[in-house]
Design a protein around this motif. Sequence first.
Motif, PDB file in Angstrom:
ATOM      1  N   ARG A  26      28.036 -30.728 -41.555  1.00 36.59           N
ATOM      2  CA  ARG A  26      29.219 -30.177 -42.221  1.00 36.59           C
ATOM      3  C   ARG A  26      30.233 -29.662 -41.197  1.00 36.59           C
ATOM      4  N   GLN A  27      29.718 -29.096 -40.099  1.00 37.87           N
ATOM      5  CA  GLN A  27      30.622 -28.609 -39.057  1.00 37.87           C
ATOM      6  C   GLN A  27      31.306 -29.762 -38.345  1.00 37.87           C
ATOM      7  N   VAL A  28      30.564 -30.874 -38.154  1.00 36.00           N
ATOM      8  CA  VAL A  28      31.123 -32.026 -37.444  1.00 36.00           C
ATOM      9  C   VAL A  28      32.269 -32.656 -38.228  1.00 36.00           C
ATOM     10  N   ARG A  29      32.217 -32.555 -39.536  1.00 34.39           N
ATOM     11  CA  ARG A  29      33.307 -33.121 -40.352  1.00 34.39           C
ATOM     12  C   ARG A  29      34.636 -32.435 -40.045  1.00 34.39           C
ATOM     13  N   SER A  30      34.562 -31.155 -39.735  1.00 33.59           N
ATOM     14  CA  SER A  30      35.795 -30.411 -39.475  1.00 33.59           C
ATOM     15  C   SER A  30      36.143 -30.348 -37.993  1.00 33.59           C
ATOM     16  N   ILE A  31      35.143 -30.571 -37.138  1.00 32.37           N
ATOM     17  CA  ILE A  31      35.392 -30.553 -35.691  1.00 32.37           C
ATOM     18  C   ILE A  31      35.137 -31.953 -35.158  1.00 32.37           C
ATOM     19  N   ARG A  32      36.122 -32.589 -34.644  1.00 32.54           N
ATOM     20  CA  ARG A  32      36.007 -33.996 -34.235  1.00 32.54           C
ATOM     21  C   ARG A  32      35.080 -34.161 -33.051  1.00 32.54           C
ATOM     22  N   ARG A  33      35.181 -33.262 -32.082  1.00 32.44           N
ATOM     23  CA  ARG A  33      34.378 -33.378 -30.888  1.00 32.44           C
ATOM     24  C   ARG A  33      33.385 -32.229 -30.837  1.00 32.44           C
ATOM     25  N   THR A  34      32.167 -32.552 -30.493  1.00 30.75           N
ATOM     26  CA  THR A  34      31.126 -31.531 -30.326  1.00 30.75           C
ATOM     27  C   THR A  34      30.609 -31.602 -28.913  1.00 30.75           C
ATOM     28  N   GLN A  35      29.982 -30.540 -28.493  1.00 30.47           N
ATOM     29  CA  GLN A  35      29.436 -30.497 -27.150  1.00 30.47           C
ATOM     30  C   GLN A  35      28.309 -31.517 -27.028  1.00 30.47           C
ATOM     31  N   GLN A  36      28.216 -32.179 -25.862  1.00 33.33           N
ATOM     32  CA  GLN A  36      27.220 -33.216 -25.651  1.00 33.33           C
ATOM     33  C   GLN A  36      25.805 -32.657 -25.768  1.00 33.33           C
ATOM     34  N   GLY A  37      25.568 -31.468 -25.209  1.00 27.41           N
ATOM     35  CA  GLY A  37      24.240 -30.873 -25.268  1.00 27.41           C
ATOM     36  C   GLY A  37      23.779 -30.655 -26.691  1.00 27.41           C
ATOM     37  N   THR A  38      24.661 -30.128 -27.526  1.00 25.70           N
ATOM     38  CA  THR A  38      24.314 -29.907 -28.928  1.00 25.70           C
ATOM     39  C   THR A  38      24.032 -31.221 -29.628  1.00 25.70           C
ATOM     40  N   SER A  39      24.840 -32.247 -29.313  1.00 26.86           N
ATOM     41  CA  SER A  39      24.642 -33.552 -29.930  1.00 26.86           C
ATOM     42  C   SER A  39      23.273 -34.126 -29.560  1.00 26.86           C
ATOM     43  N   MET A  40      22.864 -33.986 -28.301  1.00 28.44           N
ATOM     44  CA  MET A  40      21.573 -34.482 -27.854  1.00 28.44           C
ATOM     45  C   MET A  40      20.434 -33.731 -28.534  1.00 28.44           C
ATOM     46  N   GLU A  41      20.592 -32.419 -28.697  1.00 32.92           N
ATOM     47  CA  GLU A  41      19.559 -31.626 -29.368  1.00 32.92           C
ATOM     48  C   GLU A  41      19.404 -32.061 -30.825  1.00 32.92           C
ATOM     49  N   MET A  42      20.518 -32.331 -31.478  1.00 38.80           N
ATOM     50  CA  MET A  42      20.454 -32.757 -32.873  1.00 38.80           C
ATOM     51  C   MET A  42      19.819 -34.142 -33.008  1.00 38.80           C
ATOM     52  N   GLN A  43      20.088 -35.029 -32.045  1.00 39.36           N
ATOM     53  CA  GLN A  43      19.463 -36.348 -32.071  1.00 39.36           C
ATOM     54  C   GLN A  43      17.960 -36.224 -31.860  1.00 39.36           C
ATOM     55  N   ALA A  44      17.560 -35.333 -30.943  1.00 36.58           N
ATOM     56  CA  ALA A  44      16.138 -35.091 -30.721  1.00 36.58           C
ATOM     57  C   ALA A  44      15.485 -34.508 -31.969  1.00 36.58           C
ATOM     58  N   ALA A  45      16.223 -33.638 -32.670  1.00 37.05           N
ATOM     59  CA  ALA A  45      15.700 -33.041 -33.896  1.00 37.05           C
ATOM     60  C   ALA A  45      15.459 -34.110 -34.962  1.00 37.05           C
ATOM     61  N   LYS A  46      16.356 -35.089 -35.046  1.00 39.52           N
ATOM     62  CA  LYS A  46      16.173 -36.174 -36.017  1.00 39.52           C
ATOM     63  C   LYS A  46      14.926 -36.987 -35.688  1.00 39.52           C
ATOM     64  N   THR A  47      14.696 -37.218 -34.384  1.00 37.21           N
ATOM     65  CA  THR A  47      13.494 -37.936 -33.968  1.00 37.21           C
ATOM     66  C   THR A  47      12.241 -37.183 -34.382  1.00 37.21           C
ATOM     67  N   VAL A  48      12.254 -35.866 -34.190  1.00 38.11           N
ATOM     68  CA  VAL A  48      11.095 -35.034 -34.545  1.00 38.11           C
ATOM     69  C   VAL A  48      10.834 -35.102 -36.046  1.00 38.11           C
ATOM     70  N   VAL A  49      11.886 -35.007 -36.838  1.00 41.02           N
ATOM     71  CA  VAL A  49      11.731 -35.060 -38.294  1.00 41.02           C
ATOM     72  C   VAL A  49      11.143 -36.408 -38.726  1.00 41.02           C
TER      73      VAL A  49
END
Length: 315
Positions: free
Chosen positions: A213-236
């Motif tokens: 939901r935050q990404v919809r309003s913010i076009r660019r996100t920090q790379q570190g946060t993006s990598m953590e979220m991708q890792a979280a998806k892998t874990v799930v």
Amino acid sequence: MDLCITIKGVSFFLQTGLGILGNASVLMAYAHITYKESRLQPVDRILAHLAFSNLLLLLTRGVPQTVVIFGLRNLLDDPGCKVVMYFYRINRGLSVCLTGMLSFFQALTIAPSAGRYLTKLKSHLSQLVMPTFIGLWLLNMTDCIPISVFSIAPRNGTVPAFTLNLGFCHVNFGNNMSYVVVGAVISTRDFVFVAVMLASSGYILILLHKHSRQVRSIRRTQQGTSMEMQAAKTVVMLVLLYTVFFGIDNVIWIYMLTVAQVPAVVVDMRVFFSSCYATCSPFLMISTNKKIKERMVCVAGEQSAEDSGDKPNIK
């Protein structure tokens, strides 16, 4: 050879072979990452340990099971059965424990730092990995002692009551009480860690929903946060994969606890489904973990370049 035996043998052979190849590839990728970066993140260290445990699981269960199906008898004696079954059960237990640990650590990694205690805990995650590994090894080494005690080499004749016929080994519990108690202890351990991974994954999904939901309003996100979220998806996805096979495995296991003489086909089904996670999880890691995928592509490119460089230049 009977068609059913051939199909069963080929199924176990493919499952074991692909699983060994996949887990070995993940371990080699992490070894290369460690060599280049000299340090792994906590979640990467858990993933590497999970691949190592799944590799040992397939070597101690899938390989003997496959060779016995194809006709090799008297593979192990009593001491050999005790050793192989002990290490198989340890690594099977570690598979569920490490997946639970993985989901818990990932949930802590991406959790908002809302409080001094949580912030301090997150800063010490890297130091907590090794003590947790040691604790899980000790837990499973203790839990699996009864299985080792009851394991014997197959005997000629009929299989006694309250005995699990694994083909290459028998686990003879002797009586109904031992059969049920040992099964209940192992199942309780597994259910506790499955509850941990489901609760952690549920929390991760909530955080992923907020992040999207935050990404919809913010076009660019920090790379570190993006990598953590991708890792979280892998874990799930790993947790979901484990939960599916765990559910099938335990439905069969509960049925086995209710009968004195377990049909061989039921044992084979449980062995197959209990090993599916060890076979499928490395390919899920490779397909969803950008770090592993890039390292494997990098190594393959370097090898290709070396091979082409070694060829003589013929005009």
